[in-house]
Design a protein around this motif. Sequence first.
Motif, PDB file in Angstrom:
ATOM      1  N   VAL A  38       0.843  -1.191   0.000  1.00 51.80           N
ATOM      2  CA  VAL A  38       0.000   0.000   0.000  1.00 51.80           C
ATOM      3  C   VAL A  38       0.877   1.239   0.000  1.00 51.80           C
ATOM      4  N   VAL A  39       0.330   2.305  -0.553  1.00 52.33           N
ATOM      5  CA  VAL A  39       0.976   3.618  -0.572  1.00 52.33           C
ATOM      6  C   VAL A  39      -0.061   4.630  -0.133  1.00 52.33           C
ATOM      7  N   ILE A  40       0.244   5.393   0.919  1.00 52.57           N
ATOM      8  CA  ILE A  40      -0.655   6.437   1.420  1.00 52.57           C
ATOM      9  C   ILE A  40       0.195   7.688   1.522  1.00 52.57           C
TER      10      ILE A  40
ATOM     11  N   ALA B 170      -1.799  -0.785  -4.003  1.00 46.61           N
ATOM     12  CA  ALA B 170      -3.009   0.015  -3.799  1.00 46.61           C
ATOM     13  C   ALA B 170      -2.563   1.372  -3.280  1.00 46.61           C
ATOM     14  N   LEU B 171      -2.882   2.424  -4.006  1.00 47.21           N
ATOM     15  CA  LEU B 171      -2.404   3.770  -3.663  1.00 47.21           C
ATOM     16  C   LEU B 171      -3.558   4.693  -3.327  1.00 47.21           C
ATOM     17  N   LEU B 172      -3.371   5.460  -2.259  1.00 48.42           N
ATOM     18  CA  LEU B 172      -4.301   6.514  -1.864  1.00 48.42           C
ATOM     19  C   LEU B 172      -3.499   7.802  -1.720  1.00 48.42           C
ATOM     20  N   GLY B 173      -3.856   8.836  -2.468  1.00 47.56           N
ATOM     21  CA  GLY B 173      -3.116  10.092  -2.341  1.00 47.56           C
ATOM     22  C   GLY B 173      -3.558  11.110  -3.370  1.00 47.56           C
ATOM     23  N   SER B 174      -3.008  12.298  -3.217  1.00 47.05           N
ATOM     24  CA  SER B 174      -3.278  13.383  -4.160  1.00 47.05           C
ATOM     25  C   SER B 174      -2.132  14.369  -4.085  1.00 47.05           C
ATOM     26  N   GLY B 175      -2.067  15.243  -5.071  1.00 46.77           N
ATOM     27  CA  GLY B 175      -1.003  16.241  -5.066  1.00 46.77           C
ATOM     28  C   GLY B 175      -0.721  16.766  -6.450  1.00 46.77           C
ATOM     29  N   ASP B 176       0.513  16.583  -6.923  1.00 46.38           N
ATOM     30  CA  ASP B 176       0.935  17.082  -8.217  1.00 46.38           C
ATOM     31  C   ASP B 176       0.087  16.477  -9.331  1.00 46.38           C
ATOM     32  N   ALA B 177      -0.457  17.340 -10.195  1.00 42.10           N
ATOM     33  CA  ALA B 177      -1.383  16.876 -11.231  1.00 42.10           C
ATOM     34  C   ALA B 177      -0.719  15.885 -12.177  1.00 42.10           C
ATOM     35  N   ALA B 178       0.556  16.121 -12.512  1.00 48.59           N
ATOM     36  CA  ALA B 178       1.251  15.219 -13.433  1.00 48.59           C
ATOM     37  C   ALA B 178       1.440  13.844 -12.801  1.00 48.59           C
TER      38      ALA B 178
ATOM     39  N   GLY C 104      -2.700  -4.353   4.115  1.00 48.61           N
ATOM     40  CA  GLY C 104      -1.476  -4.425   3.335  1.00 48.61           C
ATOM     41  C   GLY C 104      -0.438  -5.347   3.943  1.00 48.61           C
ATOM     42  N   ASP C 105       0.283  -6.055   3.060  1.00 45.70           N
ATOM     43  CA  ASP C 105       1.439  -6.828   3.513  1.00 45.70           C
ATOM     44  C   ASP C 105       2.631  -5.910   3.747  1.00 45.70           C
ATOM     45  N   ALA C 106       2.700  -4.823   2.991  1.00 47.48           N
ATOM     46  CA  ALA C 106       3.818  -3.886   3.081  1.00 47.48           C
ATOM     47  C   ALA C 106       3.311  -2.483   2.810  1.00 47.48           C
ATOM     48  N   VAL C 107       4.064  -1.485   3.275  1.00 48.73           N
ATOM     49  CA  VAL C 107       3.772  -0.089   2.958  1.00 48.73           C
ATOM     50  C   VAL C 107       5.054   0.521   2.400  1.00 48.73           C
ATOM     51  N   ILE C 108       4.934   1.222   1.278  1.00 51.86           N
ATOM     52  CA  ILE C 108       6.099   1.758   0.576  1.00 51.86           C
ATOM     53  C   ILE C 108       6.197   3.258   0.836  1.00 51.86           C
ATOM     54  N   VAL C 109       7.373   3.701   1.308  1.00 53.91           N
ATOM     55  CA  VAL C 109       7.627   5.124   1.583  1.00 53.91           C
ATOM     56  C   VAL C 109       8.983   5.478   0.956  1.00 53.91           C
TER      57      VAL C 109
ATOM     58  N   CYS D 276      10.589  12.892   9.614  1.00 59.57           N
ATOM     59  CA  CYS D 276      10.364  11.727  10.482  1.00 59.57           C
ATOM     60  C   CYS D 276       9.544  10.698   9.737  1.00 59.57           C
ATOM     61  N   GLY D 277       8.342  11.094   9.336  1.00 61.37           N
ATOM     62  CA  GLY D 277       7.427  10.163   8.717  1.00 61.37           C
ATOM     63  C   GLY D 277       6.616   9.440   9.777  1.00 61.37           C
ATOM     64  N   LEU D 278       5.321   9.386   9.575  1.00 63.87           N
ATOM     65  CA  LEU D 278       4.443   8.610  10.453  1.00 63.87           C
ATOM     66  C   LEU D 278       3.915   7.372   9.749  1.00 63.87           C
ATOM     67  N   THR D 279       3.888   7.410   8.419  1.00 62.01           N
ATOM     68  CA  THR D 279       3.310   6.301   7.661  1.00 62.01           C
ATOM     69  C   THR D 279       4.005   4.988   7.981  1.00 62.01           C
ATOM     70  N   GLN D 280       5.345   5.006   8.057  1.00 64.24           N
ATOM     71  CA  GLN D 280       6.049   3.759   8.359  1.00 64.24           C
ATOM     72  C   GLN D 280       5.774   3.295   9.780  1.00 64.24           C
TER      73      GLN D 280
END
Length: 477
Positions: free
Chosen positions: A294-296, A323-331, A364-369, A376-380
């Motif tokens: 997963v990617v958040i 499986a990705l959840l996110g938003s940001g840069d249009a490209a 998710g089995d894994a989360v990619i950051v 710091c990051g909180l997702t991991q």
Amino acid sequence: MRQVLSVASECAPLVKTGGLADVAGALPGAMAAEGWQLKTLLPGYPAVMKALKRPRALRNESDLMGGPARLLGGKVAGLDLFVLDAPHLYDRPGSIYLGPDGKDWPDNPERFAALSWMAASIAAEGIGNWRPEVLHLHDWQAGLVPVYLHEMEAADRVGTLLTIHNIAFHGLAPASKLKSMRLPQWGFHPEGFEFYGQIDALKAGLKFSNKLSTVSPTYARELMLPEFGMGLDGVLRARQADLVGILNGIDGIVWDPKTDPAIANYKSPKKKAANRGRLIEEFGLAQTDGPLAVVISRLTEQKGLDLLLQALPEFVARGGQVALLGSGDAALEKAWMEAAESMPQVSVRIGYDEPLSHRMMAGGDAVIVPSRFEPCGLTQLYGLRYGAIPVVAMTGGLADTVINANDAAVAADVATGFQFHPVTADALEAALMRLCDVYSNKSAFERMQRRAMAHPVGWSASAPRYAALYESLGTHP
């Protein structure tokens, strides 16, 4: 209880765009156990005003950066709040920082100068019998507080701690705004808060706060290097004796797989299976023999999601899914949507959905950051807590919180994830191949998940370090 005023531009669960909000929301509870009471000063955004029930009016300002304002007090979601109600600055729909055109609000300098000015005023004059011993300032939005304290001749009455959550954002403003922001001419020079001819709110905080902190030990070291310091590395090298890196923690009540209302609860990795199946169905994926990653994330260059796009073909060829959840840069949004169209093993949701992020960690089995830099990051940390094995770049807090599955760590049975360096698509691809290799050995992968879930990710180690900083500032401001 000793008193601290925490000054932040966002605070979970009221208003959130990133990790700063999570930290601002979690610190009061963590520090109460250390004997420090935190009150939090927030802007009166619509979401904050709506949540503030029966507020107390504490102070009126006839003209604060262009219009009338009130200071309100109240409690929301267990937080003791001061709220700066200034409709001309904060009563706006949409993003708290960006206008409908996707660009910064033109008056952002005044909006957060007003927040800083009110914080300094509270420290200088108090609110009734309440007066803080320490001001805990978060990022550039609170960076001007020490300057205003000097102007109010109150700098010796209160200790100031500035925490850098992301040095990439300075809060720049043209010199022509000195007067509208109530800033003194004496500070506008290279040894003050000038940055190449502009007002720099973050630099003001770095120069004039008593102590500085950032959100991981590795990021504290990185900030003093030109490639990470964003033009302020020299300022930080000059103040390195006053700079400390303290890891963020997560809210162990909000993020607890045993009790999380958004998921099928579990205590061990084997029980993740129900959540995994539901997540595959929710994202329209198929069952495969490879790991579900997963990617958040915000979709920005900093977060390295362009590198992951390059590494996708080999990962999905090994049976991996994303499986990705996110938003940001249009490209980047467009590129990820195109990847999902061309690869059935990839599924994308553009936007942000808090309950969905919990379901993704649980399934998710894994989360990619793959961040190019990460304070710091909180997702991991969420991934560790939920047994979603982190695959992370070796930078900032990602380097400090994940035990890399190198040969020595695997032999000692201590690894909790996979780190890669340098931060390139090839190195990320190699880390994903290592993930696939370990995942193919179910017992080895489950042992790694168990270690990840047992890894400390809360505030138990960090809160005492903040308490020691507060103590030094409260005793010797």
